[in-house]
Design a protein around this motif. Sequence first.
Motif, PDB file in Angstrom:
ATOM      1  N   ALA A 279       1.083  -1.309  -0.074  1.00  0.00           N
ATOM      2  CA  ALA A 279      -0.470  -0.522   0.491  1.00  0.00           C
ATOM      3  C   ALA A 279       0.906   1.345   0.258  1.00  0.00           C
ATOM      4  N   ASN A 280       0.425   1.891  -0.385  1.00  0.00           N
ATOM      5  CA  ASN A 280       0.683   3.781  -1.292  1.00  0.00           C
ATOM      6  C   ASN A 280       1.085   4.263   0.414  1.00  0.00           C
ATOM      7  N   LYS A 281       1.413   5.647   0.418  1.00  0.00           N
ATOM      8  CA  LYS A 281       1.274   6.829   2.022  1.00  0.00           C
ATOM      9  C   LYS A 281       0.064   7.245   1.949  1.00  0.00           C
ATOM     10  N   GLU A 282      -0.454   7.539   0.493  1.00  0.00           N
ATOM     11  CA  GLU A 282      -2.166   7.213   0.510  1.00  0.00           C
ATOM     12  C   GLU A 282      -3.159   6.773   1.037  1.00  0.00           C
ATOM     13  N   ALA A 283      -2.571   5.630   0.790  1.00  0.00           N
ATOM     14  CA  ALA A 283      -3.662   4.021   0.832  1.00  0.00           C
ATOM     15  C   ALA A 283      -3.778   4.306   3.116  1.00  0.00           C
ATOM     16  N   MET A 284      -2.124   4.377   3.309  1.00  0.00           N
ATOM     17  CA  MET A 284      -1.879   4.013   4.957  1.00  0.00           C
ATOM     18  C   MET A 284      -3.306   5.358   5.643  1.00  0.00           C
ATOM     19  N   ILE A 285      -2.817   6.570   5.479  1.00  0.00           N
ATOM     20  CA  ILE A 285      -3.333   7.412   5.925  1.00  0.00           C
ATOM     21  C   ILE A 285      -4.979   7.472   5.663  1.00  0.00           C
ATOM     22  N   GLU A 286      -5.472   7.189   4.290  1.00  0.00           N
ATOM     23  CA  GLU A 286      -6.905   6.566   4.231  1.00  0.00           C
ATOM     24  C   GLU A 286      -7.246   5.343   5.035  1.00  0.00           C
ATOM     25  N   ALA A 287      -6.272   4.899   5.414  1.00  0.00           N
ATOM     26  CA  ALA A 287      -6.796   3.401   6.252  1.00  0.00           C
ATOM     27  C   ALA A 287      -6.926   3.849   7.941  1.00  0.00           C
ATOM     28  N   MET A 288      -6.024   4.709   8.246  1.00  0.00           N
ATOM     29  CA  MET A 288      -6.023   4.839   9.449  1.00  0.00           C
ATOM     30  C   MET A 288      -7.472   6.613   9.718  1.00  0.00           C
ATOM     31  N   GLN A 289      -7.350   7.398   8.797  1.00  0.00           N
ATOM     32  CA  GLN A 289      -8.836   8.032   8.922  1.00  0.00           C
ATOM     33  C   GLN A 289     -10.234   7.359   8.929  1.00  0.00           C
ATOM     34  N   LEU A 290     -10.513   6.276   8.253  1.00  0.00           N
ATOM     35  CA  LEU A 290     -11.138   5.651   8.427  1.00  0.00           C
ATOM     36  C   LEU A 290     -11.632   5.059   9.383  1.00  0.00           C
ATOM     37  N   LYS A 291     -10.322   4.137  10.666  1.00  0.00           N
ATOM     38  CA  LYS A 291     -10.444   4.144  11.591  1.00  0.00           C
ATOM     39  C   LYS A 291     -10.887   5.761  12.775  1.00  0.00           C
ATOM     40  N   GLY A 292     -11.100   6.812  12.302  1.00  0.00           N
ATOM     41  CA  GLY A 292     -11.186   7.388  13.299  1.00  0.00           C
ATOM     42  C   GLY A 292     -10.014   8.521  13.202  1.00  0.00           C
ATOM     43  N   HIS A 293      -8.967   8.592  12.636  1.00  0.00           N
ATOM     44  CA  HIS A 293      -7.757   9.167  13.253  1.00  0.00           C
ATOM     45  C   HIS A 293      -7.645  10.381  12.648  1.00  0.00           C
ATOM     46  N   PRO A 294      -7.514  11.234  13.092  1.00  0.00           N
ATOM     47  CA  PRO A 294      -7.840  12.759  12.169  1.00  0.00           C
ATOM     48  C   PRO A 294      -6.127  13.011  11.424  1.00  0.00           C
ATOM     49  N   VAL A 295      -5.439  12.143  10.693  1.00  0.00           N
ATOM     50  CA  VAL A 295      -4.381  12.435  10.137  1.00  0.00           C
ATOM     51  C   VAL A 295      -4.017  12.953   8.390  1.00  0.00           C
ATOM     52  N   THR A 296      -2.839  13.084   8.817  1.00  0.00           N
ATOM     53  CA  THR A 296      -2.470  13.685   7.605  1.00  0.00           C
ATOM     54  C   THR A 296      -1.306  14.044   7.249  1.00  0.00           C
ATOM     55  N   ASP A 297      -0.315  13.243   8.320  1.00  0.00           N
ATOM     56  CA  ASP A 297       0.855  12.362   7.737  1.00  0.00           C
ATOM     57  C   ASP A 297       1.124  10.630   7.597  1.00  0.00           C
ATOM     58  N   ASP A 298       1.826  10.632   6.548  1.00  0.00           N
ATOM     59  CA  ASP A 298       2.408   8.905   6.599  1.00  0.00           C
ATOM     60  C   ASP A 298       2.874   8.742   7.630  1.00  0.00           C
ATOM     61  N   ASN A 299       3.838   9.458   8.424  1.00  0.00           N
ATOM     62  CA  ASN A 299       4.655   9.157   9.103  1.00  0.00           C
ATOM     63  C   ASN A 299       3.635   9.075  10.392  1.00  0.00           C
TER      64      ASN A 299
END
Length: 151
Positions: free
Chosen positions: A116-136
């Motif tokens: 998975a790329n960085k965008e997919a990882m960010i999206e997966a964590m956002q779907l879990k309810g975490h307000p993230v914008t940074d891939d790290n």
Amino acid sequence: MNILAIDLGTTTGWACKAAHSDIVHGWASFKPHRFEGGGMRYLRFKQWLTELKGTLNSDLHAIYFEEVRRHLSTDSAHVYGGLMATLTSWCEHHKIAYVGVPVQTIKKHATGRGNANKEAMIEAMQLKGHPVTDDNEADALALLHWAIDQQ
């Protein structure tokens, strides 16, 4: 159990789950300043670990870190190796267990795909309810969720 998950790098993502509390997460930059030696990155990282440990109301039981086996550049490999050496020696000193988890394992757990790329990882964590914008930060959160599911 208090767990810390770290995505090691010049910009380090982190996520922490303390017993009976919400997940907290963020990122920290350890980029050396203009007139500093390269070793300052590792001293600041060690100090940051100590400060983060101090903010917990109880002991830190385990630290999980993203285990990277391949780097795109020699410089990033050197930085990663220095941060990992600092982390593992700090953990040994404080008698805290540490576990490296392969990148593909974390990505597959978070997205269903090991590449998975960085965008997919960010999206997966956002779907879990975490307000993230940074891939790290997203990678650290994904690692924390993997660690929690392994308990």
